[in-house]
Design a protein around this motif. Sequence first.
Motif, PDB file in Angstrom:
ATOM      1  N   SER A  73      69.121  25.513  -7.823  1.00 28.94           N
ATOM      2  CA  SER A  73      68.403  25.029  -8.851  1.00 28.94           C
ATOM      3  C   SER A  73      67.418  25.783  -9.100  1.00 28.94           C
ATOM      4  O   SER A  73      66.970  26.713  -8.217  1.00 28.94           O
ATOM      5  N   GLY A  74      67.055  26.019 -10.343  1.00 25.99           N
ATOM      6  CA  GLY A  74      65.932  26.537 -10.838  1.00 25.99           C
ATOM      7  C   GLY A  74      66.226  27.816 -11.986  1.00 25.99           C
ATOM      8  O   GLY A  74      67.445  28.143 -12.079  1.00 25.99           O
ATOM      9  N   ALA A  75      65.467  28.226 -12.687  1.00 30.44           N
ATOM     10  CA  ALA A  75      65.667  29.096 -14.007  1.00 30.44           C
ATOM     11  C   ALA A  75      65.833  30.521 -13.557  1.00 30.44           C
ATOM     12  O   ALA A  75      66.604  31.086 -14.065  1.00 30.44           O
ATOM     13  N   ARG A  76      65.161  30.993 -12.591  1.00 28.07           N
ATOM     14  CA  ARG A  76      64.932  32.185 -12.187  1.00 28.07           C
ATOM     15  C   ARG A  76      65.975  32.609 -10.934  1.00 28.07           C
ATOM     16  O   ARG A  76      65.915  31.510 -10.066  1.00 28.07           O
ATOM     17  N   MET A  77      66.488  33.659 -10.705  1.00 24.90           N
ATOM     18  CA  MET A  77      67.181  34.028  -9.383  1.00 24.90           C
ATOM     19  C   MET A  77      66.347  33.728  -8.252  1.00 24.90           C
ATOM     20  O   MET A  77      66.871  33.097  -7.323  1.00 24.90           O
ATOM     21  N   VAL A  78      65.357  34.055  -8.235  1.00 25.23           N
ATOM     22  CA  VAL A  78      64.067  33.749  -7.072  1.00 25.23           C
ATOM     23  C   VAL A  78      64.212  32.354  -6.473  1.00 25.23           C
ATOM     24  O   VAL A  78      64.086  31.838  -5.554  1.00 25.23           O
ATOM     25  N   ASP A  79      64.207  31.470  -7.848  1.00 22.52           N
ATOM     26  CA  ASP A  79      63.985  30.084  -7.449  1.00 22.52           C
ATOM     27  C   ASP A  79      65.190  29.471  -7.039  1.00 22.52           C
ATOM     28  O   ASP A  79      65.388  28.653  -6.209  1.00 22.52           O
ATOM     29  N   ARG A  80      66.310  30.116  -7.434  1.00 21.68           N
ATOM     30  CA  ARG A  80      67.874  29.775  -7.107  1.00 21.68           C
ATOM     31  C   ARG A  80      68.211  30.057  -5.638  1.00 21.68           C
ATOM     32  O   ARG A  80      68.509  29.282  -4.604  1.00 21.68           O
ATOM     33  N   VAL A  81      67.534  31.293  -5.208  1.00 19.73           N
ATOM     34  CA  VAL A  81      67.861  31.778  -3.741  1.00 19.73           C
ATOM     35  C   VAL A  81      67.002  30.694  -2.991  1.00 19.73           C
ATOM     36  O   VAL A  81      67.390  30.226  -1.859  1.00 19.73           O
ATOM     37  N   ALA A  82      65.694  30.453  -3.286  1.00 21.03           N
ATOM     38  CA  ALA A  82      64.844  29.593  -2.438  1.00 21.03           C
ATOM     39  C   ALA A  82      65.188  28.210  -2.446  1.00 21.03           C
ATOM     40  O   ALA A  82      64.987  27.431  -1.359  1.00 21.03           O
ATOM     41  N   SER A  83      65.828  27.707  -3.513  1.00 19.09           N
ATOM     42  CA  SER A  83      66.490  26.211  -3.235  1.00 19.09           C
ATOM     43  C   SER A  83      67.482  26.127  -2.231  1.00 19.09           C
ATOM     44  O   SER A  83      67.703  24.995  -1.512  1.00 19.09           O
ATOM     45  N   ILE A  84      68.318  27.257  -2.053  1.00 18.79           N
ATOM     46  CA  ILE A  84      69.525  27.250  -1.079  1.00 18.79           C
ATOM     47  C   ILE A  84      68.874  27.483   0.143  1.00 18.79           C
ATOM     48  O   ILE A  84      68.996  26.935   1.255  1.00 18.79           O
ATOM     49  N   LEU A  85      67.982  28.487   0.526  1.00 20.88           N
ATOM     50  CA  LEU A  85      67.369  28.660   1.686  1.00 20.88           C
ATOM     51  C   LEU A  85      66.287  27.442   2.160  1.00 20.88           C
ATOM     52  O   LEU A  85      66.303  27.264   3.516  1.00 20.88           O
ATOM     53  N   ALA A  86      65.850  26.900   1.267  1.00 24.47           N
ATOM     54  CA  ALA A  86      64.984  25.481   1.413  1.00 24.47           C
ATOM     55  C   ALA A  86      65.993  24.474   2.330  1.00 24.47           C
ATOM     56  O   ALA A  86      65.488  23.705   3.084  1.00 24.47           O
ATOM     57  N   VAL A  87      67.060  24.510   1.934  1.00 23.46           N
ATOM     58  CA  VAL A  87      67.962  23.573   2.526  1.00 23.46           C
ATOM     59  C   VAL A  87      68.603  24.141   3.933  1.00 23.46           C
ATOM     60  O   VAL A  87      68.588  23.496   4.933  1.00 23.46           O
ATOM     61  N   ALA A  88      69.052  25.521   4.034  1.00 21.05           N
ATOM     62  CA  ALA A  88      69.865  26.092   5.084  1.00 21.05           C
ATOM     63  C   ALA A  88      68.834  26.503   6.046  1.00 21.05           C
ATOM     64  O   ALA A  88      69.155  26.217   7.278  1.00 21.05           O
ATOM     65  N   GLU A  89      67.557  27.159   5.827  1.00 20.31           N
ATOM     66  CA  GLU A  89      66.980  27.621   7.022  1.00 20.31           C
ATOM     67  C   GLU A  89      66.289  26.376   8.101  1.00 20.31           C
ATOM     68  O   GLU A  89      66.503  26.673   9.345  1.00 20.31           O
ATOM     69  N   PRO A  90      66.159  25.249   7.579  1.00 23.44           N
ATOM     70  CA  PRO A  90      65.697  24.444   8.495  1.00 23.44           C
ATOM     71  C   PRO A  90      66.723  23.831   9.475  1.00 23.44           C
ATOM     72  O   PRO A  90      66.842  23.911  10.673  1.00 23.44           O
ATOM     73  N   LEU A  91      68.030  23.819   8.645  1.00 25.43           N
ATOM     74  CA  LEU A  91      69.400  23.482   9.465  1.00 25.43           C
ATOM     75  C   LEU A  91      69.681  24.513  10.552  1.00 25.43           C
ATOM     76  O   LEU A  91      70.213  24.321  11.603  1.00 25.43           O
ATOM     77  N   LEU A  92      69.331  25.760  10.261  1.00 28.43           N
ATOM     78  CA  LEU A  92      69.592  27.096  10.959  1.00 28.43           C
ATOM     79  C   LEU A  92      68.650  27.363  12.015  1.00 28.43           C
ATOM     80  O   LEU A  92      68.779  28.050  12.941  1.00 28.43           O
ATOM     81  N   GLY A  93      67.696  26.454  11.853  1.00 27.38           N
ATOM     82  CA  GLY A  93      66.515  26.736  12.926  1.00 27.38           C
ATOM     83  C   GLY A  93      65.826  28.214  12.630  1.00 27.38           C
ATOM     84  O   GLY A  93      65.223  28.693  13.625  1.00 27.38           O
ATOM     85  N   VAL A  94      65.786  28.461  11.448  1.00 28.41           N
ATOM     86  CA  VAL A  94      64.945  29.723  10.925  1.00 28.41           C
ATOM     87  C   VAL A  94      63.376  29.680  11.139  1.00 28.41           C
ATOM     88  O   VAL A  94      62.979  28.465  10.741  1.00 28.41           O
ATOM     89  N   ASP A  95      62.608  30.520  11.843  1.00 30.63           N
ATOM     90  CA  ASP A  95      61.301  30.681  11.932  1.00 30.63           C
ATOM     91  C   ASP A  95      60.708  31.631  11.619  1.00 30.63           C
ATOM     92  O   ASP A  95      60.758  32.798  12.025  1.00 30.63           O
ATOM     93  N   ARG A  96      60.365  31.385  10.158  1.00 24.89           N
ATOM     94  CA  ARG A  96      59.776  32.510   9.486  1.00 24.89           C
ATOM     95  C   ARG A  96      58.502  33.004  10.060  1.00 24.89           C
ATOM     96  O   ARG A  96      58.469  34.282   9.990  1.00 24.89           O
ATOM     97  N   GLY A  97      57.940  32.218  10.901  1.00 23.63           N
ATOM     98  CA  GLY A  97      56.627  33.079  11.560  1.00 23.63           C
ATOM     99  C   GLY A  97      56.866  33.955  12.469  1.00 23.63           C
ATOM    100  O   GLY A  97      56.246  34.826  12.793  1.00 23.63           O
ATOM    101  N   GLN A  98      58.289  34.116  13.016  1.00 23.84           N
ATOM    102  CA  GLN A  98      58.699  34.972  13.827  1.00 23.84           C
ATOM    103  C   GLN A  98      59.465  36.092  13.127  1.00 23.84           C
ATOM    104  O   GLN A  98      60.144  36.803  13.920  1.00 23.84           O
TER     105      GLN A  98
END
Length: 93
Positions: A9-34
């Motif tokens: 979702s989102g009008a810009r490519m960066v928004d569309r990528v962020a919308s997918i990562l918002a779903v995927a990263e928590p399920l993958l256990g991604v730690d952006r702080g690391q």
Amino acid sequence: MIIPESQKSGARMVDRVASILAVAEPLLGVDRGQGERGYIRIQPGGRLFITKDPADTLLFPKGHPRDGQERYHWTAGENQVELGFKKPETPDA
């Protein structure tokens, strides 16, 4: 994991990528702080393959004893998301 491209979702490519990562990263256990992040690879049929490893592939790579075989066991998750669990690296395991 695999997520249908239609869930972007989102009008810009960066928004569309962020919308997918918002779903995927928590399920993958991604730690952006690391310094971790999710990597998205477009697949045929409107699917997105997302992992924490930038070198990961759906199939075992060329030169591997299981070259070209499926690398993951897939299970159905919510909202058409498929959760993948890596198969053992060796055929005997």
